[in-house]
Design a protein around this motif. Structure first.
Motif, PDB file in Angstrom:
ATOM      1  N   ALA A   1       0.957  -1.220  -0.015  1.00  0.00           N
ATOM      2  CA  ALA A   1       0.018  -0.037   0.121  1.00  0.00           C
ATOM      3  C   ALA A   1       1.012   1.171  -0.161  1.00  0.00           C
ATOM      4  O   ALA A   1       0.385   2.186  -0.598  1.00  0.00           O
ATOM      5  CB  ALA A   1      -0.756   0.007   1.206  1.00  0.00           C
ATOM      6  N   ARG A   2       2.160   1.034   0.648  1.00  0.00           N
ATOM      7  CA  ARG A   2       2.931   2.151   0.620  1.00  0.00           C
ATOM      8  C   ARG A   2       4.245   1.720   0.708  1.00  0.00           C
ATOM      9  O   ARG A   2       4.438   0.645   0.990  1.00  0.00           O
ATOM     10  CB  ARG A   2       2.727   3.274   1.686  1.00  0.00           C
ATOM     11  CG  ARG A   2       2.677   2.648   2.982  1.00  0.00           C
ATOM     12  CD  ARG A   2       1.990   3.730   3.911  1.00  0.00           C
ATOM     13  NE  ARG A   2       1.901   2.919   5.327  1.00  0.00           N
ATOM     14  CZ  ARG A   2       2.860   3.381   6.330  1.00  0.00           C
ATOM     15  NH1 ARG A   2       3.811   4.470   6.123  1.00  0.00           N
ATOM     16  NH2 ARG A   2       2.773   2.765   7.492  1.00  0.00           N
ATOM     17  N   ARG A   3       5.399   2.713   0.571  1.00  0.00           N
ATOM     18  CA  ARG A   3       6.738   2.159   0.392  1.00  0.00           C
ATOM     19  C   ARG A   3       7.511   2.487   1.543  1.00  0.00           C
ATOM     20  O   ARG A   3       7.200   3.723   2.178  1.00  0.00           O
ATOM     21  CB  ARG A   3       7.538   2.452  -0.707  1.00  0.00           C
ATOM     22  CG  ARG A   3       7.002   2.155  -2.210  1.00  0.00           C
ATOM     23  CD  ARG A   3       7.818   2.375  -3.228  1.00  0.00           C
ATOM     24  NE  ARG A   3       7.381   1.860  -4.399  1.00  0.00           N
ATOM     25  CZ  ARG A   3       7.355   0.598  -4.803  1.00  0.00           C
ATOM     26  NH1 ARG A   3       7.994  -0.411  -4.065  1.00  0.00           N
ATOM     27  NH2 ARG A   3       6.844   0.219  -5.988  1.00  0.00           N
ATOM     28  N   ARG A   4       8.321   1.448   2.069  1.00  0.00           N
ATOM     29  CA  ARG A   4       9.162   1.862   3.147  1.00  0.00           C
ATOM     30  C   ARG A   4      10.071   2.665   2.922  1.00  0.00           C
ATOM     31  O   ARG A   4      10.920   2.570   1.706  1.00  0.00           O
ATOM     32  CB  ARG A   4       9.671   0.370   4.057  1.00  0.00           C
ATOM     33  CG  ARG A   4       8.548  -0.351   4.320  1.00  0.00           C
ATOM     34  CD  ARG A   4       9.169  -1.755   5.025  1.00  0.00           C
ATOM     35  NE  ARG A   4       8.212  -2.525   5.739  1.00  0.00           N
ATOM     36  CZ  ARG A   4       7.803  -2.726   6.869  1.00  0.00           C
ATOM     37  NH1 ARG A   4       8.511  -1.835   7.614  1.00  0.00           N
ATOM     38  NH2 ARG A   4       6.957  -3.446   7.256  1.00  0.00           N
ATOM     39  N   ASN A   5      10.779   3.463   3.926  1.00  0.00           N
ATOM     40  CA  ASN A   5      11.889   4.110   4.015  1.00  0.00           C
ATOM     41  C   ASN A   5      13.104   3.376   4.262  1.00  0.00           C
ATOM     42  O   ASN A   5      13.226   2.928   5.426  1.00  0.00           O
ATOM     43  CB  ASN A   5      12.053   5.309   4.932  1.00  0.00           C
ATOM     44  CG  ASN A   5      13.327   6.315   4.715  1.00  0.00           C
ATOM     45  OD1 ASN A   5      14.174   5.963   4.116  1.00  0.00           O
ATOM     46  ND2 ASN A   5      13.111   7.510   5.437  1.00  0.00           N
ATOM     47  N   ARG A   6      13.923   2.918   3.293  1.00  0.00           N
ATOM     48  CA  ARG A   6      15.086   1.767   3.388  1.00  0.00           C
ATOM     49  C   ARG A   6      16.064   2.449   4.620  1.00  0.00           C
ATOM     50  O   ARG A   6      16.859   1.639   5.121  1.00  0.00           O
ATOM     51  CB  ARG A   6      15.885   1.518   2.079  1.00  0.00           C
ATOM     52  CG  ARG A   6      14.832   0.713   1.284  1.00  0.00           C
ATOM     53  CD  ARG A   6      15.475   0.493   0.213  1.00  0.00           C
ATOM     54  NE  ARG A   6      14.707  -0.259  -0.972  1.00  0.00           N
ATOM     55  CZ  ARG A   6      13.999  -1.628  -0.830  1.00  0.00           C
ATOM     56  NH1 ARG A   6      14.873  -2.461   0.285  1.00  0.00           N
ATOM     57  NH2 ARG A   6      13.455  -1.977  -1.635  1.00  0.00           N
ATOM     58  N   ARG A   7      16.153   3.735   4.667  1.00  0.00           N
ATOM     59  CA  ARG A   7      17.051   4.229   5.626  1.00  0.00           C
ATOM     60  C   ARG A   7      16.552   4.404   7.194  1.00  0.00           C
ATOM     61  O   ARG A   7      17.221   4.776   7.772  1.00  0.00           O
ATOM     62  CB  ARG A   7      17.391   5.717   5.530  1.00  0.00           C
ATOM     63  CG  ARG A   7      18.056   5.678   3.809  1.00  0.00           C
ATOM     64  CD  ARG A   7      18.604   7.156   3.859  1.00  0.00           C
ATOM     65  NE  ARG A   7      19.904   7.498   4.673  1.00  0.00           N
ATOM     66  CZ  ARG A   7      19.736   8.599   5.361  1.00  0.00           C
ATOM     67  NH1 ARG A   7      18.851   9.448   4.923  1.00  0.00           N
ATOM     68  NH2 ARG A   7      20.815   8.739   6.016  1.00  0.00           N
ATOM     69  N   MET A   8      15.275   3.697   7.189  1.00  0.00           N
ATOM     70  CA  MET A   8      14.698   3.905   8.525  1.00  0.00           C
ATOM     71  C   MET A   8      15.664   3.326   9.712  1.00  0.00           C
ATOM     72  O   MET A   8      15.943   4.135  10.773  1.00  0.00           O
ATOM     73  CB  MET A   8      13.429   3.292   8.825  1.00  0.00           C
ATOM     74  CG  MET A   8      12.603   3.214  10.278  1.00  0.00           C
ATOM     75  SD  MET A   8      12.140   5.042  10.724  1.00  0.00           S
ATOM     76  CE  MET A   8      11.367   4.348  12.332  1.00  0.00           C
TER      77      MET A   8
ATOM     78  N   ASP B   1       7.706   6.080   8.900  1.00  0.00           N
ATOM     79  CA  ASP B   1       9.013   5.643   9.008  1.00  0.00           C
ATOM     80  C   ASP B   1      10.039   6.930   9.242  1.00  0.00           C
ATOM     81  O   ASP B   1      10.468   7.545   8.533  1.00  0.00           O
ATOM     82  CB  ASP B   1       9.535   5.146   7.406  1.00  0.00           C
ATOM     83  CG  ASP B   1       9.320   3.622   7.313  1.00  0.00           C
ATOM     84  OD1 ASP B   1       9.134   2.969   8.181  1.00  0.00           O
ATOM     85  OD2 ASP B   1       9.308   3.306   6.214  1.00  0.00           O
ATOM     86  N   GLU B   2       9.736   7.337  10.525  1.00  0.00           N
ATOM     87  CA  GLU B   2      10.396   8.595  10.971  1.00  0.00           C
ATOM     88  C   GLU B   2      11.102   8.514  12.441  1.00  0.00           C
ATOM     89  O   GLU B   2      10.306   7.625  13.380  1.00  0.00           O
ATOM     90  CB  GLU B   2       9.231   9.948  11.226  1.00  0.00           C
ATOM     91  CG  GLU B   2       8.507  10.112   9.724  1.00  0.00           C
ATOM     92  CD  GLU B   2       7.470  11.060   9.889  1.00  0.00           C
ATOM     93  OE1 GLU B   2       7.137  11.416  10.678  1.00  0.00           O
ATOM     94  OE2 GLU B   2       7.085  11.371   8.622  1.00  0.00           O
ATOM     95  N   VAL B   3      11.962   9.241  12.745  1.00  0.00           N
ATOM     96  CA  VAL B   3      12.556   8.872  13.881  1.00  0.00           C
ATOM     97  C   VAL B   3      11.742   9.045  15.197  1.00  0.00           C
ATOM     98  O   VAL B   3      11.906   8.428  16.042  1.00  0.00           O
ATOM     99  CB  VAL B   3      14.022   9.701  13.973  1.00  0.00           C
ATOM    100  CG1 VAL B   3      14.445   9.785  15.511  1.00  0.00           C
ATOM    101  CG2 VAL B   3      15.055   9.532  12.956  1.00  0.00           C
TER     102      VAL B   3
END
Length: 319
Positions: A160-167, A209-211
């Protein structure tokens, strides 16, 4: 028919970010039983305790009954229910489901598709797991329902949405490569080992995918956090569930002793866990009540079961 898309879009009740994994858990259970015996019919009275255990272990903290998904999953076209009177579910009443001999199984078209393509069951399970549970629980849930992890990663419905690979990198850097609960900071050479980026609000349920939605946790405390044994209180102190039982020194030292301990925050200039994500985890994942700091868990007051009350907090959630 695209069965992967069908299970990816199960109709579920949503309100204020509440978790409602009742239909996915029933469907996962049914897939596991189909793989074990494709002719097996799931009589409600025979599988009720199994479904209750799944809901207790992997569902939201408040108690509920499997009668609701057993009845309402029919509306998604993947499930059918019959009684001794013939086709059709008698409703969501537990006594009625038991008394009429209600039995459910996967819809005929889905059973035929699973027989033609045996790997479909595993791929459907992967879609359900990705949509409704964090990765730390996937293997455990597969074991619980009797499906292995082979042939489950190809042919899935698009995310449904893409992950942030840098998370992971961003979170581990923010917490300076140490567990926010216990301070573990193990490395082999320059490579951290046993440290993971945990989503506070699960990514599968809208967590960004946020700090400020992440914690650096050791592998053990990440698993306990996702299982609802551990949480974060309003004062950024560690919560430990009174439902957790551990009599050995290791359980006392590495889990129970965390109660009330301040969470090790990120380095200056980096946002700590946002209150909206923290409160979501407390409402939707954390199990029971927190232990007092350094105290002994109090006795839980008796509660009526949903069946005894005749109501369920998600009565309308699975329609």
């Amino acid at each position: 028919m695209d069965w992967l898309e069908r299970v990816a879009t199960l109709r579920q009740w949503t309100k204020g970010g509440a978790r409602a994994p009742h239909k996915p858990l029933l469907l996962l259970y049914a897939l596991g039983r189909f793989v074990a015996d494709s002719e097996d019919e799931l009589r409600y009275s025979a599988v009720e305790e199994d479904l209750k255990r799944l809901l207790s272990e992997y569902g939201p903290p408040h108690r509920t009954t499997p009668a609701y998904p057993f009845h309402h999953l029919v509306s998604d076209g993947v499930w059918e229910v019959r009684t001794r009177r013939g086709p059709g579910s008698p409703g969501t009443g537990v006594r009625e489901l038991r008394a009429t001999g209600a039995a459910g199984r996967l819809a005929p078209e889905l059973r035929a598709a699973l027989r033609r393509e045996p790997s479909l069951a595993g791929r459907m399970a992967s879609v359900l797991l990705d949509r409704h549970f964090p990765p730390s629980l996937h293997d455990e849930l597969r074991d619980a329902i009797g499906l292995d992890g082979e042939s489950t990663v190809t042919g899935q419905a698009p995310p449904a949405r893409r992950r942030n690979r840098r998370m992971r990198e961003l979170v581990l850097t923010a917490y300076e490569y140490q567990c926010a609960f216990c301070g573990y900071d193990g490395r082999i050479g320059a490579t951290p080992v046993g440290l993971e980026a945990a989503h506070v609000r699960w990514w599968a349920l809208g967590g960004p995918d946020e700090v400020d939605n992440g914690l650096c946790l050791c592998a053990m405390h990440h698993k306990l956090f996702d299982k609802g044994v551990l949480g974060i209180g309003e004062s950024h102190r560690v919560l430990v569930s009174r439902d957790f039982v551990g009599r050995g020194a290791a359980a006392r030292d590495h889990v129970i002793a965390l109660a009330g301990r301040p969470v090790i925050g990120p380095q200056p200039g980096t946002p700590s866990v946002a209150s909206r994500h923290r409160s979501w985890h407390t409402r939707q994942v954390f199990q029971g009540q927190p232990r007092p700091c350094g105290g002994v868990p109090r006795t839980r007051s008796p509660e009526e079961s949903p069946e005894e009350r005749g109501t369920d907090p998600l009565a309308a959630s699975t329609g």
